[in-house]
Design a protein around this motif. Structure first.
Motif, short mmCIF file in Angstrom:
data_model
loop_
_atom_site.label_atom_id
_atom_site.label_comp_id
_atom_site.label_asym_id
_atom_site.label_seq_id
_atom_site.Cartn_x
_atom_site.Cartn_y
_atom_site.Cartn_z
N MET A 140 0.85 -1.17 0.00
CA MET A 140 0.00 0.00 0.00
C MET A 140 0.90 1.24 0.00
N LYS A 141 0.87 1.95 -1.09
CA LYS A 141 1.70 3.14 -1.24
C LYS A 141 0.98 4.36 -0.67
N LYS A 142 1.65 5.09 0.19
CA LYS A 142 1.06 6.27 0.81
C LYS A 142 0.86 7.36 -0.25
N LEU A 143 -0.29 8.01 -0.19
CA LEU A 143 -0.58 9.10 -1.12
C LEU A 143 0.17 10.35 -0.69
N LYS A 144 0.37 11.27 -1.63
CA LYS A 144 1.13 12.49 -1.34
C LYS A 144 0.56 13.26 -0.15
N ASN A 145 -0.71 13.56 -0.19
CA ASN A 145 -1.35 14.37 0.85
C ASN A 145 -2.44 13.54 1.54
N GLU A 146 -2.06 12.37 1.99
CA GLU A 146 -3.03 11.42 2.55
C GLU A 146 -3.77 11.97 3.77
N ASN A 147 -3.08 12.72 4.63
CA ASN A 147 -3.75 13.25 5.82
C ASN A 147 -4.85 14.24 5.47
N GLU A 148 -4.58 15.12 4.51
CA GLU A 148 -5.59 16.08 4.09
C GLU A 148 -6.76 15.37 3.41
N LEU A 149 -6.44 14.36 2.61
CA LEU A 149 -7.49 13.60 1.94
C LEU A 149 -8.34 12.84 2.95
N LEU A 150 -7.71 12.34 4.01
CA LEU A 150 -8.46 11.63 5.04
C LEU A 150 -9.42 12.58 5.75
N LYS A 151 -8.97 13.79 6.04
CA LYS A 151 -9.85 14.79 6.68
C LYS A 151 -11.04 15.08 5.77
N LYS A 152 -10.76 15.23 4.47
CA LYS A 152 -11.83 15.48 3.51
C LYS A 152 -12.79 14.29 3.46
N ALA A 153 -12.25 13.08 3.49
CA ALA A 153 -13.07 11.86 3.44
C ALA A 153 -13.98 11.77 4.66
N ILE A 154 -13.46 12.14 5.83
CA ILE A 154 -14.28 12.10 7.04
C ILE A 154 -15.42 13.11 6.93
N LEU A 155 -15.10 14.34 6.50
CA LEU A 155 -16.15 15.36 6.35
C LEU A 155 -17.21 14.92 5.34
N GLU A 156 -16.77 14.45 4.20
CA GLU A 156 -17.71 14.02 3.16
C GLU A 156 -18.47 12.76 3.58
N GLY A 157 -17.80 11.86 4.27
CA GLY A 157 -18.44 10.64 4.75
C GLY A 157 -19.51 10.92 5.78
N VAL A 158 -19.25 11.87 6.67
CA VAL A 158 -20.24 12.27 7.67
C VAL A 158 -21.46 12.85 6.96
N LYS A 159 -21.22 13.74 5.99
CA LYS A 159 -22.33 14.33 5.21
C LYS A 159 -23.11 13.22 4.51
N TYR A 160 -22.41 12.30 3.88
CA TYR A 160 -23.04 11.21 3.14
C TYR A 160 -23.92 10.36 4.07
N GLY A 161 -23.36 9.95 5.20
CA GLY A 161 -24.10 9.10 6.13
C GLY A 161 -25.32 9.79 6.72
N GLU A 162 -25.17 11.06 7.06
CA GLU A 162 -26.29 11.79 7.65
C GLU A 162 -27.35 12.12 6.59
N ALA A 163 -26.94 12.46 5.37
CA ALA A 163 -27.89 12.73 4.30
C ALA A 163 -28.69 11.48 3.95
N ARG A 164 -28.04 10.34 4.03
CA ARG A 164 -28.68 9.07 3.73
C ARG A 164 -29.61 8.64 4.86
N GLY A 165 -29.44 9.25 6.03
CA GLY A 165 -30.26 8.90 7.18
C GLY A 165 -29.79 7.65 7.89
N ALA A 166 -28.56 7.24 7.61
CA ALA A 166 -28.03 6.00 8.18
C ALA A 166 -27.38 6.21 9.54
N VAL A 167 -26.97 7.45 9.83
CA VAL A 167 -26.21 7.69 11.06
C VAL A 167 -26.34 9.15 11.47
N GLU A 168 -26.19 9.39 12.75
CA GLU A 168 -26.07 10.74 13.26
C GLU A 168 -24.86 10.76 14.17
N PHE A 169 -23.79 11.39 13.71
CA PHE A 169 -22.55 11.41 14.48
C PHE A 169 -22.65 12.41 15.63
#
Length: 78
Positions: A1-30
């Motif tokens: 598994m090769k580390k991405l250039k800006n993996e930490n920033e991408l992970l932060k973005k993924a968490i933000l987008e994932g939270v939005k996705y899950g809450e919009a879908r009605g599957a979770v409330e963080f």
């Protein structure tokens, strides 16, 4: 598994987008008290369940591999 250039920033973005996705879908409330590792695991499992991302083989799942998979997902978003 090769580390991405800006993996930490991408992970932060993924968490933000994932939270939005899950809450919009009605599957979770963080909650504000939920840890990042809990969010990462939930978002990963939700995206796999919805067939948005390919699953990691069960024997290879770790916090590190889930973070990497979510960072890749975030890198493909616009």
């Amino acid at each position: 598994m090769k580390k991405l250039k800006n993996e930490n920033e991408l992970l932060k973005k993924a968490i933000l987008e994932g939270v939005k996705y899950g809450e919009a879908r009605g599957a979770v409330e963080f909650e504000p008290t939920d840890s990042a590792s809990e969010k990462i695991e939930y978002i990963y499992r939700l995206l796999v369940h919805d067939k948005v991302i390919q699953p990691i083989p069960e024997d290879q799942i770790s916090q590190k591999s889930m973070k990497h998979k979510l960072a890749i997902w975030a890198s493909k978003m616009k």
